[in-house]
Each structure stands twice: as structure tokens, then as C-alpha cells.
Design an enzyme around this catalytic site. Structure first.
Site, mmCIF file in Angstrom:
data_model
loop_
_atom_site.group_PDB
_atom_site.id
_atom_site.type_symbol
_atom_site.label_atom_id
_atom_site.label_comp_id
_atom_site.label_asym_id
_atom_site.label_seq_id
_atom_site.Cartn_x
_atom_site.Cartn_y
_atom_site.Cartn_z
ATOM 1 N N ASP A 83 -4.861 5.591 1.417
ATOM 2 C CA ASP A 83 -6.301 5.291 1.415
ATOM 3 C C ASP A 83 -6.795 4.002 0.891
ATOM 4 O OD1 ASP A 83 -8.872 6.564 1.929
ATOM 5 O OD2 ASP A 83 -9.291 6.557 -0.342
ATOM 6 N N GLY A 182 -17.309 6.808 -6.699
ATOM 7 C CA GLY A 182 -17.612 7.172 -8.220
ATOM 8 C C GLY A 182 -18.758 8.097 -8.412
ATOM 9 N N GLY A 211 -17.015 11.864 -1.515
ATOM 10 C CA GLY A 211 -17.578 13.486 -1.550
ATOM 11 C C GLY A 211 -17.823 13.928 -2.768
ATOM 12 N N VAL A 232 -12.351 13.385 -1.889
ATOM 13 C CA VAL A 232 -12.724 13.851 -3.156
ATOM 14 C C VAL A 232 -11.709 13.286 -4.156
ATOM 15 C CG1 VAL A 232 -13.369 15.771 -4.270
ATOM 16 C CG2 VAL A 232 -13.472 16.038 -2.030
ATOM 17 N N ALA A 233 -12.243 12.386 -5.024
ATOM 18 C CA ALA A 233 -11.573 11.653 -6.169
ATOM 19 C C ALA A 233 -12.161 11.710 -7.249
ATOM 20 C CB ALA A 233 -11.083 10.241 -5.716
#
Length: 282
Positions: A83, A182, A211, A232-233
């Protein structure tokens, strides 16, 4: 095992008119959480790893081996995606190590340079069956050393998106329509009209970065209009850390390995919730 090309997973999402989550992984247990979630729900799993994640797992080879070990009993396709890479060399290293997908992020470059940069990676990756994601527009917030301020001026231009896809041959395109990296300071409002205009002229799956924390109804409206992958992190890492804190503050807590399965399960439940949100019945 060999990781699945992300392109095939996104084609399945297009066929089903859903989106599949791409979840950050930084360790064996975070990878296992997503794989268990996907296997239980019969949903393919895409992993996103930035340079920071790769470093935590011992480089590209270490990351590949970590995820492969976690995926030993997987019953669904698993894709491993690099990514927001900023260099051709990093993409090549990831491909050589066994990644099935890479993203060259040239969104901070002038348009023509972004095209040339991305096309160079496509020319390397496609003969090897590797998926390539490109990006146009900039998300507000921080991603590594890049800090972007300001709303719609940074969002993806539909005409540029069409030209970019045609000239680079990318397999999917990350677009900027109002999400951010974030935690949100203010509630987001996705620019669905801009997304519709992009979707009307671009014939590859579209990707939504940022997301985490985006309201479900807006996420689902974006899926109705062409979004097929959602990164999604922050939400995954928040679930991890919140559970560590909760366990450490519980009465009778002892510092031992019993905390780790509970943390893994907290990430798993968060990921299952996202997977169900992204494959809603429209």
C-alpha cells in the site's frame, strides 16, 4: 501457498455488487484475525501493508512468510497488497518476495509524472500476473510523510481518472471523494456525485481509502456507485490497542500471554463487522 491476484477478488466484488475490505496487518495475530473472520463469513481477504507494517514484520520476505503462516488454514482467497509505495524499487521488491498486488502512489506528483510512474510498474507487474492499483487525488490527513489539507480541491477529477486508467492500464483506481487517513476530526461527507461521475467514465474497480470511521450509510452508498475495495487500517489498530488497555485495566490482570488471543479476537470482531457492512444487501 500462493496469494490470489487482487484483481480476481475485485472482479468477484463487481459481479456481486459489493466491496471487500482491505485490512492492515502488522503481525501474525493481526493477519490471523482477518483470515479467521473471512473464513467464517466466506469473504475473501485483502491485506494492506505499508512500509511501516513491512518493517514490523522483518521486510518483504518476512511479511510474506508471516501472512502465509497465518493463512495455513484459510478457506477463502487471500491477497497481499503493498500500500502507498512511493518507489518502483519497492514495488519490485514486494513482487519478488511474493506479493500478489502493489500500489504505486504517485498522487502527489504532477499528472503526467504520475502516469509515467504508474505505467512503469504496470509494465513490470502485469506479465507476472500481479495486480496494480493507482491513485488520483489526495486524501486529507497524514499518510507517511505526506500531509494534505483542504477538502474538495484535492479530490479526483473524473476526466483525469478516465485518461489515467486508459494510459496506465491499472487494474483498479483509488479515488479521493472526501475520506481521510486516520481519525476524523469532523464527521465526513463523501462526495457521491463526484464518485458517480468517475464511475460513469472509468471501467475498472474503484477503491476507497480511509475507510475507518466513515459512517456505514455513506460507505454503502459509495458501494452502490462503484467502490469495490475499502481500506481499513486505523479501526483495526484501534481495536487492537483498546483491547490491550481494557485487559490491562481489568481486575486481577496478570502480565502473561493470555492477553494476546483476546486482542486477536477483538480485531477479528471488528473485521467481521466491516465485512458484513461492505457486503450489505442493496
Amino acid at each position: 501457498m500462493k496469494f490470489a491476484p487482487m484483481k480476481e477478488i475485485l472482479e468477484l466484488a463487481e459481479e456481486r455488487q459489493v466491496a471487500y475490505g482491505a485490512f492492515v496487518t502488522v503481525s501474525f495475530d493481526s493477519a490471523l484475525a482477518a483470515i479467521e473472520a473471512g473464513s467464517e463469513l466466506n469473504v475473501p481477504v485483502i491485506f494492506i501493508t505499508g512500509n511501516d507494517c513491512v518493517a514490523l514484520m522483518g521486510g518483504f520476505e518476512g511479511t510474506v512468510e508471516t501472512v502465509k503462516r497465518a493463512a495455513a488454514n484459510a478457506t477463502v482467497p487471500i491477497a497481499l497488497h503493498l500500500d502507498h509505495s512511493k518507489s518502483f524499487e519497492e514495488c519490485a521488491q514486494a513482487i519478488n518476495a511474493g506479493y500478489s498486488s502493489v500500489m504505486l502512489d504517485g498522487s502527489s506528483l504532477p499528472f503526467e509524472e504520475n502516469i509515467a510512474f504508474t505505467k512503469k510498474v504496470v509494465d513490470l507487474a502485469h506479465p507476472l500476473g500481479i495486480t496494480v492499483e493507482g491513485e488520483l487525488g489526495k486524501l486529507v490527513g497524514e499518510e507517511g510523510d505526506l500531509v494534505v489539507k483542504g477538502p474538495e480541491a484535492a479530490q479526483t477529477d473524473p476526466a483525469e481518472a478516465k485518461e489515467f486508467v486508459e494510459r496506465t492500464g491499472v487494474d483498479c483506481l483509488a479515488v479521493s471523494i472526501g475520506t481521510q487517513h486516520g481519525h476524523y476530526i469532523a464527521a465526513p461527507k463523501l462526495n457521491i456525485e463526484r464518485l458517480k461521475a468517475i464511475h460513469a467514465v472509468v471501467d475498472v474497480p474503484l477503491v476507497l481509502h480511509g475507510g475507518s470511521g466513515t459512517p456505514a450509510e455513506q460507505v454503502q452508498e459509495s458501494i452502490r456507485n462503484g467502490i469495490r475495495k475499502i481500506n481499513v487500517a486505523t479501526d483495526v489498530l484501534t481495536a487492537m490497542i483498546d483491547e490491550y488497555v481494557a485487559q490491562a485495566g481489568a481486575p486481577g490482570f496478570k502480565y502473561n500471554t493470555a492477553i494476546y488471543p483476546k486482542v486477536k479476537d477483538a480485531m477479528k470482531e471488528l473485521i467481521k463487522g466491516k465485512m458484513n457492512q461492505f457486503r450489505f444487501e442493496s
